[in-house]
Design a protein around this motif. Sequence first.
Motif, PDB file in Angstrom:
ATOM      1  N   ASN A 100     -25.502 -16.709  -6.698  1.00 43.08           N
ATOM      2  CA  ASN A 100     -25.739 -15.494  -7.385  1.00 43.08           C
ATOM      3  C   ASN A 100     -25.354 -15.587  -8.761  1.00 43.08           C
ATOM      4  O   ASN A 100     -25.310 -14.792  -9.698  1.00 43.08           O
ATOM      5  N   TYR A 101     -25.322 -16.922  -9.369  1.00 42.83           N
ATOM      6  CA  TYR A 101     -24.780 -17.075 -10.632  1.00 42.83           C
ATOM      7  C   TYR A 101     -26.095 -17.441 -11.582  1.00 42.83           C
ATOM      8  O   TYR A 101     -25.793 -17.496 -13.072  1.00 42.83           O
ATOM      9  N   GLN A 110     -23.042 -11.007 -14.861  1.00 43.17           N
ATOM     10  CA  GLN A 110     -22.458 -11.728 -13.839  1.00 43.17           C
ATOM     11  C   GLN A 110     -21.590 -12.722 -14.318  1.00 43.17           C
ATOM     12  O   GLN A 110     -21.597 -13.768 -14.750  1.00 43.17           O
ATOM     13  N   HIS A 147     -17.257  -6.467  -8.298  1.00 45.42           N
ATOM     14  CA  HIS A 147     -18.470  -7.157  -8.896  1.00 45.42           C
ATOM     15  C   HIS A 147     -18.049  -8.570  -9.079  1.00 45.42           C
ATOM     16  O   HIS A 147     -19.273  -9.273  -9.182  1.00 45.42           O
ATOM     17  N   MET A 148     -17.056  -9.320  -8.737  1.00 44.65           N
ATOM     18  CA  MET A 148     -16.785 -10.839  -8.962  1.00 44.65           C
ATOM     19  C   MET A 148     -15.524 -10.883  -8.171  1.00 44.65           C
ATOM     20  O   MET A 148     -14.780 -10.084  -7.792  1.00 44.65           O
TER      21      MET A 148
END
Length: 550
Positions: free
Chosen positions: A72-73, A450, A481-482
């Motif tokens: 997802n990065y 992100q 979120h992270m």
Amino acid sequence: MLTSLSIKNYALIDNLNVDFYDGFSIITGETGAGKSILLGGLSLILGKRADLSSLKDTTQKCIIEAVFNIANYNLKSRFQAEDFDYEDITIIRREILPSGKSRAFVNDSPVNLSSLQLLGERLIDIHSQHQTLQLTSNDFQFQVIDALAKHDDLVSHYKVELKGLKALQKEHQELLTFQAVAIKEHDYNTFLLNELVEAHLVEGEVETLEEEYETLSNVEGIKEKLDEAYQLLSEDQIGIITSLTSLKNIFQKLSSISNKYETLFNRANSSLIEMDDLYSEVYELQESLEADPQRLEVVDAKLKSIHNLMQKHIVSEVSELIDIKNQLEEKVAVTENLDETIQKKSSEITKKEEELNKIAQSIHKNRLDVIPQLKQQLETILVDLGMPNAQFKIDLELSNTFYSNGKDELTLLFSANKGGNFNELKKAASGGELSRIMLAIKSVLAKYIQLPTIMFDEIDTGVSGEISNKMGDIMLQMSKHMQVFSITHLPQIAAKGHSHFKVYKEDVNEVTQTNLIKLNHDERIVEIAQMLGGSEISNSAIAHAKELLN
């Protein structure tokens, strides 16, 4: 996110293998237990330089390996730019050999440290207390504002155009420098060129001129010899032509008697014809030959001029002089055309600056639009963190200078107290306040971009219990979120984690080792109780720990 970490033969770590999870992870341990060693090993994965002192056993190599889930990065372009093999599950490995040499691998492909550092910045953000000084960096402040403005493509486009502008400016300066040197040489080159042009050089003409010079210099001698030849040929009594005519007539009469004399007749006749032709040519040469002092002077001057030019340019052939003339013509022409070339380059620079100005103005507008939003969010968060009177003053001015990220000049001022003066962050905020401001900024950033996995290293140092509770809430909120790690000494923060790891030391075969384990629920209760009341765990500490966990 970081999914696992393996460390072998590093500092006090013999062999450590641990899996990590998403959400909010807590790392605790007594002072000196080895949390800094854990961070040091992780830093090697991110491209930090290593040395031989890192090895626990200097006869064996140290291996540190980290596994990341980076699906997802959006890192494929970064991998392509560095020529890495991309995998959603990426493995980074560092090896430190007993010789002191270090090697790094991404998905088993060797990489250099500078490339690894660039990748590491996109994977884990290790935030230690000294990194809070980032807050005072203009570049970091712009990064925060740009994250809220969501105009990465625009800033990237600006940077590409700025690179183009700098290339044009460099070319323009090189032309000006060349012109300055060329102007100094121009007059001399023009003088040399004019000398060669005025010489009217023709390849091979030296031989012709030398022959003409010899002829004109010896007119009287040549004329005398030609007169002698003329007399030998044309004398009425004993001239060659008269004699050959008589000889021809003799053989002609004999040939009428017998055919065997005809050959003699033919040969005599041929010789007579040849002598007649020779006579005519000598006559023409004799008639055309005249002394011409003026022409002799011209030829002599031309020869001297050519020989002088050969000496001057250190050559031996006219063809070489002609080559030099052509080279000089090119140099003079280039110098004379430089003004036009420089003007053209200046026009290109002006056009590029106009394009950059448009982009910079768009960037400026976007930043102005989000500054009130950033100011409001930060001040709201800082109220919860025990700074109710915190205020930011963020000024953005469009300058005349093209900076690396636009034309803006940013001034970020801060006041911690009501009615206080605004000042630079490093002057207006204490160390504890800077830590809370950084946490507020990181929490805002987590909503807009992100971010990589973030690890807060004792960001709560010097913070009271109630404020630490708020800091824990913020980090917990960020973990939606992270992946968030917090190395902490505060039980209020430790109790908020989804996962809890403990760093500890133990003696194995009279050798001290550092290790890391994941605590289960009961072990967490004991650990938090110890953080609350020390090594002597009371019932009230246990009850308080359970309350915090619930």
